[in-house]
Design a protein around this motif. Sequence first.
Motif, PDB file in Angstrom:
ATOM      1  N   TRP A 103       0.840  -1.196   0.000  1.00  0.00           N
ATOM      2  CA  TRP A 103       0.000   0.000   0.000  1.00  0.00           C
ATOM      3  C   TRP A 103       0.883   1.258   0.000  1.00  0.00           C
ATOM      4  O   TRP A 103       0.632   2.206  -0.733  1.00  0.00           O
ATOM      5  CB  TRP A 103      -0.928  -0.021   1.216  1.00  0.00           C
ATOM      6  CG  TRP A 103      -1.891   1.109   1.271  1.00  0.00           C
ATOM      7  CD1 TRP A 103      -3.138   1.155   0.697  1.00  0.00           C
ATOM      8  CD2 TRP A 103      -1.723   2.361   1.951  1.00  0.00           C
ATOM      9  NE1 TRP A 103      -3.738   2.355   0.979  1.00  0.00           N
ATOM     10  CE2 TRP A 103      -2.890   3.116   1.741  1.00  0.00           C
ATOM     11  CE3 TRP A 103      -0.696   2.911   2.708  1.00  0.00           C
ATOM     12  CZ2 TRP A 103      -3.058   4.387   2.268  1.00  0.00           C
ATOM     13  CZ3 TRP A 103      -0.864   4.169   3.230  1.00  0.00           C
ATOM     14  CH2 TRP A 103      -2.028   4.892   3.006  1.00  0.00           C
ATOM     15  N   ARG A 104       1.928   1.250   0.834  1.00  0.00           N
ATOM     16  CA  ARG A 104       2.839   2.400   0.884  1.00  0.00           C
ATOM     17  C   ARG A 104       3.574   2.591  -0.441  1.00  0.00           C
ATOM     18  O   ARG A 104       3.761   3.713  -0.896  1.00  0.00           O
ATOM     19  CB  ARG A 104       3.853   2.233   2.012  1.00  0.00           C
ATOM     20  CG  ARG A 104       3.300   2.478   3.379  1.00  0.00           C
ATOM     21  CD  ARG A 104       4.438   2.485   4.401  1.00  0.00           C
ATOM     22  NE  ARG A 104       3.953   2.101   5.701  1.00  0.00           N
ATOM     23  CZ  ARG A 104       4.092   0.896   6.234  1.00  0.00           C
ATOM     24  NH1 ARG A 104       4.740  -0.046   5.591  1.00  0.00           N
ATOM     25  NH2 ARG A 104       3.614   0.630   7.417  1.00  0.00           N
ATOM     26  N   VAL A 105       4.019   1.481  -1.045  1.00  0.00           N
ATOM     27  CA  VAL A 105       4.702   1.566  -2.339  1.00  0.00           C
ATOM     28  C   VAL A 105       3.750   2.129  -3.390  1.00  0.00           C
ATOM     29  O   VAL A 105       4.141   2.962  -4.219  1.00  0.00           O
ATOM     30  CB  VAL A 105       5.268   0.188  -2.757  1.00  0.00           C
ATOM     31  CG1 VAL A 105       5.735   0.200  -4.197  1.00  0.00           C
ATOM     32  CG2 VAL A 105       6.410  -0.207  -1.828  1.00  0.00           C
ATOM     33  N   ALA A 106       2.503   1.693  -3.360  1.00  0.00           N
ATOM     34  CA  ALA A 106       1.505   2.231  -4.299  1.00  0.00           C
ATOM     35  C   ALA A 106       1.333   3.729  -4.077  1.00  0.00           C
ATOM     36  O   ALA A 106       1.277   4.513  -5.032  1.00  0.00           O
ATOM     37  CB  ALA A 106       0.174   1.502  -4.132  1.00  0.00           C
ATOM     38  N   GLY A 120       2.357   6.931  -6.842  1.00  0.00           N
ATOM     39  CA  GLY A 120       1.345   7.786  -7.430  1.00  0.00           C
ATOM     40  C   GLY A 120       0.009   7.106  -7.681  1.00  0.00           C
ATOM     41  O   GLY A 120      -0.893   7.712  -8.249  1.00  0.00           O
ATOM     42  N   VAL A 121      -0.123   5.869  -7.269  1.00  0.00           N
ATOM     43  CA  VAL A 121      -1.404   5.169  -7.390  1.00  0.00           C
ATOM     44  C   VAL A 121      -2.360   5.771  -6.366  1.00  0.00           C
ATOM     45  O   VAL A 121      -1.979   6.025  -5.223  1.00  0.00           O
ATOM     46  CB  VAL A 121      -1.224   3.646  -7.154  1.00  0.00           C
ATOM     47  CG1 VAL A 121      -2.563   2.932  -7.135  1.00  0.00           C
ATOM     48  CG2 VAL A 121      -0.297   3.055  -8.187  1.00  0.00           C
ATOM     49  N   ASP A 151      -4.052  14.556  -4.563  1.00  0.00           N
ATOM     50  CA  ASP A 151      -2.693  14.963  -4.945  1.00  0.00           C
ATOM     51  C   ASP A 151      -2.175  16.071  -4.036  1.00  0.00           C
ATOM     52  O   ASP A 151      -0.995  16.103  -3.694  1.00  0.00           O
ATOM     53  CB  ASP A 151      -2.663  15.434  -6.407  1.00  0.00           C
ATOM     54  CG  ASP A 151      -2.821  14.278  -7.376  1.00  0.00           C
ATOM     55  OD1 ASP A 151      -2.549  13.130  -6.977  1.00  0.00           O
ATOM     56  OD2 ASP A 151      -3.212  14.524  -8.534  1.00  0.00           O
ATOM     57  N   GLN A 152      -3.058  16.970  -3.625  1.00  0.00           N
ATOM     58  CA  GLN A 152      -2.645  18.070  -2.756  1.00  0.00           C
ATOM     59  C   GLN A 152      -2.202  17.548  -1.383  1.00  0.00           C
ATOM     60  O   GLN A 152      -1.207  17.997  -0.837  1.00  0.00           O
ATOM     61  CB  GLN A 152      -3.773  19.090  -2.587  1.00  0.00           C
ATOM     62  CG  GLN A 152      -3.362  20.256  -1.722  1.00  0.00           C
ATOM     63  CD  GLN A 152      -4.478  21.268  -1.552  1.00  0.00           C
ATOM     64  OE1 GLN A 152      -5.543  21.134  -2.132  1.00  0.00           O
ATOM     65  NE2 GLN A 152      -4.220  22.286  -0.753  1.00  0.00           N
ATOM     66  N   ILE A 206       5.014  13.914  -1.286  1.00  0.00           N
ATOM     67  CA  ILE A 206       5.115  12.997  -2.423  1.00  0.00           C
ATOM     68  C   ILE A 206       4.565  13.723  -3.635  1.00  0.00           C
ATOM     69  O   ILE A 206       3.416  14.127  -3.627  1.00  0.00           O
ATOM     70  CB  ILE A 206       4.325  11.703  -2.164  1.00  0.00           C
ATOM     71  CG1 ILE A 206       4.944  10.951  -0.993  1.00  0.00           C
ATOM     72  CG2 ILE A 206       4.272  10.825  -3.400  1.00  0.00           C
ATOM     73  CD1 ILE A 206       4.177   9.732  -0.559  1.00  0.00           C
ATOM     74  N   PRO A 207       5.302  13.939  -4.689  1.00  0.00           N
ATOM     75  CA  PRO A 207       6.690  13.539  -4.902  1.00  0.00           C
ATOM     76  C   PRO A 207       7.653  14.420  -4.107  1.00  0.00           C
ATOM     77  O   PRO A 207       7.366  15.571  -3.832  1.00  0.00           O
ATOM     78  CB  PRO A 207       6.887  13.713  -6.395  1.00  0.00           C
ATOM     79  CG  PRO A 207       5.883  14.723  -6.814  1.00  0.00           C
ATOM     80  CD  PRO A 207       4.741  14.633  -5.849  1.00  0.00           C
TER      81      PRO A 207
END
Length: 169
Positions: free
Chosen positions: A37-40, A44-45, A51-52, A60-61
Amino acid sequence: MDVMTTTASLTALAPAPVWARRAAHAIALCALPSGLWRVAMASGVYVGYSDQVLRDVFDIPGWGVAYVIGLSVLAEVAALFPLLLVSDRWRPLAPRTLAAASWTASAVLVLLALWQLVVAFTVESRTYMESGTAQTVWWFVFAPLFAIPALMTAVTWSYARRHRTRARA
């Protein structure tokens, strides 16, 4: 029976019971969903955060990607530690040292699980999620982490018991 055979039989640790082997493997599997889940999230999944929120709260990013990926890798490596306690192949430490390290790890994992419960119920990261579905998925991927302390304690107890039995022989 010669001296070499007697010495080898005394230094060999009794094999781990099947339940302890299964518990050690279960620990590694319990850490996997939250790590994925963290890797996703770092990739950006969409995991429920806008996104904000990813930019402002988790960076992230940015450096947040390295932090989240590093945390996932560290958690999985730590979850693989109990496999040393049930393996007959490779022992990096003396049995007594490994037993002490595993009891310490068990205590730390119990404290970590309690801390995770506090975080899960108090931290505001859940409130940043945009939907109830995302929160449900979040609970499902992090829930297996709560089984790790009990499993680790059981595996450690099994290892310590086998080591004590060998020391008495």
